[in-house]
Design a protein around this motif. Structure first.
Motif, PDB file in Angstrom:
ATOM      1  N   GLY A  18       0.753  -1.386  -0.115  1.00 28.64           N
ATOM      2  CA  GLY A  18       0.098   0.055   0.062  1.00 28.64           C
ATOM      3  C   GLY A  18       0.791   1.330   0.207  1.00 28.64           C
ATOM      4  N   ASP A  19       0.516   2.323  -0.958  1.00 33.29           N
ATOM      5  CA  ASP A  19       1.500   3.412  -0.893  1.00 33.29           C
ATOM      6  C   ASP A  19       1.357   4.401   0.340  1.00 33.29           C
ATOM      7  N   ALA A  20       2.129   4.937   0.470  1.00 31.86           N
ATOM      8  CA  ALA A  20       2.061   5.935   1.870  1.00 31.86           C
ATOM      9  C   ALA A  20       2.776   7.078   1.478  1.00 31.86           C
ATOM     10  N   SER A  21       2.234   8.306   1.934  1.00 34.45           N
ATOM     11  CA  SER A  21       2.700   9.548   1.699  1.00 34.45           C
ATOM     12  C   SER A  21       3.851   9.653   2.393  1.00 34.45           C
ATOM     13  N   GLY A  22       4.922  10.199   1.504  1.00 34.31           N
ATOM     14  CA  GLY A  22       6.465  10.378   2.074  1.00 34.31           C
ATOM     15  C   GLY A  22       7.283   9.351   1.343  1.00 34.31           C
ATOM     16  N   MET A  23       6.545   8.294   0.503  1.00 33.23           N
ATOM     17  CA  MET A  23       7.485   7.231   0.191  1.00 33.23           C
ATOM     18  C   MET A  23       8.490   8.107  -1.037  1.00 33.23           C
ATOM     19  N   ASN A  24       7.946   9.061  -1.761  1.00 35.92           N
ATOM     20  CA  ASN A  24       8.614   9.978  -2.686  1.00 35.92           C
ATOM     21  C   ASN A  24       9.859  10.558  -1.848  1.00 35.92           C
ATOM     22  N   ALA A  25       9.681  11.077  -0.827  1.00 35.73           N
ATOM     23  CA  ALA A  25      10.499  11.878  -0.169  1.00 35.73           C
ATOM     24  C   ALA A  25      11.728  10.675   0.222  1.00 35.73           C
ATOM     25  N   ALA A  26      11.280   9.541   0.514  1.00 35.25           N
ATOM     26  CA  ALA A  26      12.369   8.459   1.050  1.00 35.25           C
ATOM     27  C   ALA A  26      12.847   8.140  -0.411  1.00 35.25           C
ATOM     28  N   PRO A 130      10.657   1.517   6.662  1.00 35.36           N
ATOM     29  CA  PRO A 130       9.216   1.250   7.037  1.00 35.36           C
ATOM     30  C   PRO A 130       8.238   2.316   6.380  1.00 35.36           C
ATOM     31  N   ALA A 131       7.304   2.034   5.499  1.00 37.46           N
ATOM     32  CA  ALA A 131       6.358   2.971   4.937  1.00 37.46           C
ATOM     33  C   ALA A 131       5.081   2.370   4.820  1.00 37.46           C
ATOM     34  N   THR A 132       4.178   2.782   5.830  1.00 40.07           N
ATOM     35  CA  THR A 132       2.773   2.220   5.805  1.00 40.07           C
ATOM     36  C   THR A 132       1.905   3.171   6.705  1.00 40.07           C
ATOM     37  N   ILE A 133       0.877   3.553   6.252  1.00 40.17           N
ATOM     38  CA  ILE A 133      -0.215   4.320   7.135  1.00 40.17           C
ATOM     39  C   ILE A 133      -0.582   3.675   8.301  1.00 40.17           C
ATOM     40  N   TYR A 142       7.837   5.027  14.405  1.00 40.77           N
ATOM     41  CA  TYR A 142       6.731   5.619  13.509  1.00 40.77           C
ATOM     42  C   TYR A 142       7.415   5.012  12.145  1.00 40.77           C
ATOM     43  N   SER A 143       6.299   4.783  11.139  1.00 40.70           N
ATOM     44  CA  SER A 143       6.530   4.313   9.732  1.00 40.70           C
ATOM     45  C   SER A 143       6.108   5.876   8.766  1.00 40.70           C
ATOM     46  N   ILE A 144       6.977   5.749   7.685  1.00 39.38           N
ATOM     47  CA  ILE A 144       6.579   6.743   6.704  1.00 39.38           C
ATOM     48  C   ILE A 144       5.150   6.621   6.557  1.00 39.38           C
ATOM     49  N   GLY A 145       4.338   7.786   6.347  1.00 39.75           N
ATOM     50  CA  GLY A 145       3.045   7.719   5.866  1.00 39.75           C
ATOM     51  C   GLY A 145       1.878   8.057   6.859  1.00 39.75           C
TER      52      GLY A 145
END
Ligand code: F6P
Length: 325
Positions: A18-26, A130-133, A142-145
């Motif tokens: 699942g995409d999460a906001s901040g993936m692009n920043a990563a 880690p990136a998941t809302i 914390y996970s990104i998003g």
């Protein structure tokens, strides 16, 4: 095949699940910090599906320019069933080898890390960010998003409260979190919800309905947050309506929670985790995630993450109730 720049090692990068906001920043942080350290970066599209289909581009400074504030992921995402098979993983490894890639950074959640673990067992050095809302990964505060999603939710909750108060209404609001109540608890505290229903804690719908019938805590609005892991908001709303005899409205927030420009916190987290992921690979580490603990960025073995489920903060859960009385 895109040829390897002379004398440069490659780091491959992908986003999955699942995409999460901040993936692009990563993506930006990993790309720029890798280039700064003299690596060449290649980004595979649509997660593990891209590894299987050998679908990638070289990422340079320009490719990641102007993306820090964009939601979603420029590398796109997918949940690949084929990659779970031996055959799929064989194709992925062949493509990585063909492209001279021995180092890989994956951005995503638990499922994404399981894929990276499999690749590690087959000889690829793999590190996870880690990136998941859902923020349901053990080993990172914390996970990104997550922070961006929370901000989306509390903004909507304020709007719901406005209309709920005007009409003396009760709202059941369903938030995401497949098997986890972390989003619901934090959103509940931050938006002064009256009840938070999550999979980790038993609740008594009859008791809640009685309270609603009798006093509703003296308010003209009653906000009930339901984590999707508990069940459908519509079913819970029907039960409350039946038991409490009070009019109920339902809002299922859905994928709105995954979109939008990342918060400052998610952007900074992405920068720090991106840096640490590249450092970890340069140090020869693999089969691990970079995580935020306290004020430090640490390296946590995947083994730990797969073994321990992230717990909700029970104190925060109880506090939400006390503060809403
Ligand atoms: O894992 C993140 C998440 O947003 C969950 O909270 C949710 O249950 C799931 O993804 C939804 O997945 P999909 O976008 O595939 O429907």
């Amino acid at each position: 095949m895109i040829s390897l720049a002379e004398n440069k090692e490659r780091i491959a990068l992908l986003t999955s699940g699942g995409d999460a906001s901040g993936m692009n920043a990563a993506i930006r942080a990993v790309t720029r910090y890798s280039i700064y350290n003299n690596y060449e970066v290649i980004g595979f599209y649509e997660g593990y599906k891209g590894l299987i289909n050998n679908n990638f581009d070289i990422l340079n400074l320009n490719s990641v320019s102007g993306i820090i504030d964009r939601g979603g992921t420029i590398l796109y995402s997918a949940r690949s069933e084929e990659f779970k098979t031996e055959d799929g993983q064989k194709k992925a490894i062949e493509n990585l080898k063909k492209n001279n890639v021995e180092k890989l950074i994956v951005i995503g959640g638990d499922g994404t890390f399981r894929g990276a673990h499999d690749l590690h067992k087959k000889g690829i050095k793999a590190i996870g960010i880690p990136a998941t809302i859902d923020n349901d990964i053990a080993g990172t505060d914390y996970s990104i998003g997550f922070d961006t999603a929370l901000n989306v939710i509390i903004d909507i909750m304020s709007k719901i409260r406005d209309t709920a108060s005007s009409h003396d209404r009760l709202f059941v609001i369903e938030v995401m979190g497949r098997q986890s109540g972390v989003i619901a608890v934090n959103a509940g505290v931050a938006s002064a919800a009256d009840y938070i229903l999550i999979p980790e804690v038993d609740f008594d719908l009859v008791k809640i309905a009685n309270e609603i019938r009798n006093h509703r805590k003296g308010k003209r609005h009653t906000l009930v947050i339901v984590a999707e892991g508990v069940g459908k908001a519509n079913d819970i709303a029907s039960s409350i309506k039946l038991l409490a005899g009070h009019e109920v409205r339902v809002s299922v927030l859905g994928h709105i929670q995954r979109g939008g420009s990342p918060s400052a916190m998610d952007r900074i987290l992405a920068a720090r985790l991106g840096q640490k992921a590249v450092d970890a690979l340069m140090d020869g580490k693999s089969d691990a995630m970079v995580g935020y603990q306290g004020k430090e960025i640490k390296i946590i073995d995947f083994e730990y993450i797969f073994k321990y489920k992230r717990k909700i903060d029970k104190n925060l859960y109880d506090l939400a109730f006390i503060l809403s009385l």
